[in-house]
Design a protein around this motif. Structure first.
Motif, PDB file in Angstrom:
ATOM      1  N   GLU A  41       0.865  -1.172   0.000  1.00 22.19           N
ATOM      2  CA  GLU A  41       0.000   0.000   0.000  1.00 22.19           C
ATOM      3  C   GLU A  41       0.904   1.224   0.000  1.00 22.19           C
ATOM      4  O   GLU A  41       1.864   1.297   0.766  1.00 22.19           O
ATOM      5  CB  GLU A  41      -0.890  -0.005   1.236  1.00 22.19           C
ATOM      6  N   ALA A  42       0.589   2.184  -0.853  1.00 20.96           N
ATOM      7  CA  ALA A  42       1.411   3.390  -0.975  1.00 20.96           C
ATOM      8  C   ALA A  42       0.535   4.525  -1.496  1.00 20.96           C
ATOM      9  O   ALA A  42      -0.658   4.348  -1.733  1.00 20.96           O
ATOM     10  CB  ALA A  42       2.565   3.131  -1.942  1.00 20.96           C
ATOM     11  N   MET A  43       1.135   5.659  -1.663  1.00 19.53           N
ATOM     12  CA  MET A  43       0.493   6.784  -2.335  1.00 19.53           C
ATOM     13  C   MET A  43       1.162   6.936  -3.692  1.00 19.53           C
ATOM     14  O   MET A  43       2.390   6.924  -3.789  1.00 19.53           O
ATOM     15  CB  MET A  43       0.653   8.077  -1.531  1.00 19.53           C
ATOM     16  N   GLY A  44       0.372   7.072  -4.709  1.00 20.40           N
ATOM     17  CA  GLY A  44       0.886   7.269  -6.059  1.00 20.40           C
ATOM     18  C   GLY A  44      -0.204   7.873  -6.916  1.00 20.40           C
ATOM     19  O   GLY A  44      -1.377   7.578  -6.725  1.00 20.40           O
ATOM     20  N   TRP A  45       0.186   8.748  -7.813  1.00 26.32           N
ATOM     21  CA  TRP A  45      -0.775   9.358  -8.719  1.00 26.32           C
ATOM     22  C   TRP A  45      -1.850  10.150  -7.968  1.00 26.32           C
ATOM     23  O   TRP A  45      -2.940  10.372  -8.489  1.00 26.32           O
ATOM     24  CB  TRP A  45      -1.446   8.319  -9.614  1.00 26.32           C
ATOM     25  N   GLY A  46      -1.593  10.492  -6.694  1.00 27.41           N
ATOM     26  CA  GLY A  46      -2.576  11.208  -5.889  1.00 27.41           C
ATOM     27  C   GLY A  46      -3.673  10.315  -5.339  1.00 27.41           C
ATOM     28  O   GLY A  46      -4.706  10.793  -4.897  1.00 27.41           O
ATOM     29  N   LEU A  47      -3.440   8.994  -5.352  1.00 26.92           N
ATOM     30  CA  LEU A  47      -4.415   7.996  -4.915  1.00 26.92           C
ATOM     31  C   LEU A  47      -3.758   7.054  -3.913  1.00 26.92           C
ATOM     32  O   LEU A  47      -2.537   6.931  -3.875  1.00 26.92           O
ATOM     33  CB  LEU A  47      -4.875   7.126  -6.095  1.00 26.92           C
TER      34      LEU A  47
END
Length: 152
Positions: A41-47
């Motif tokens: 789980e991460a943050m990417g593309w603002g999601l």
């Protein structure tokens, strides 16, 4: 919120209005409970993203981890992005959803919802659980090869 600059999932969730946060968190719980080992789980593309780390996948065409599932809050709705709900996986997904009697609001691999209760959460969970990382990497490679062949 359309796109977040949050660098962590906790920051992202904290930015959301209370009711929307609760809806996103309910879907997030299903995703986390269903996610096969190896995805992060991460943050990417603002999601909020659930992805294959580059250390596992190797280099990618855009130098970013391979996206498996994503979750976001938009201005008037939320979305869960299921990258594998296309090709051979789309019809079985739609059939399982239809069997629940719930309305499916879906674009290309993007299921939109206002409330988690609008979703067939069991179907979302089954889809998330459906591809362990090695199988997802194989599926992804096959689809990239198909796309490259069509482009020629």
């Amino acid at each position: 919120m359309v796109k977040s600059n949050a660098s962590t999932v906790a920051q992202y969730l904290a930015e959301l209005p209370g009711e929307q946060r609760a809806e996103v968190e309910a879907v997030r719980e299903v995703i986390l409970a269903s996610l096969p080992d190896g995805y992060v789980e991460a943050m990417g593309w603002g999601l909020i993203t659930y992805e294959v780390p580059l250390e596992v996948s190797g280099p990618t065409y855009n130098k970013k981890p391979l996206l498996y599932v994503a979750l976001s809050a938009q201005k008037r709705y939320c979305s869960v992005y299921l990258t594998t709900v296309m090709e051979e996986f789309e019809e079985p997904f739609r059939a399982r959803w239809a069997a629940t009697g719930k309305k499916l609001d879906m674009g290309k691999a993007c299921v939109r919802f206002k409330r988690a209760s609008d979703l067939a959460l069991d179907v979302i969970g089954l889809q998330v659980a459906s591809l362990p990382v090695p199988e997802f990497l194989d599926w992804h490679a096959q689809n990239r090869a198909k796309a490259a062949a069509r482009a020629r």
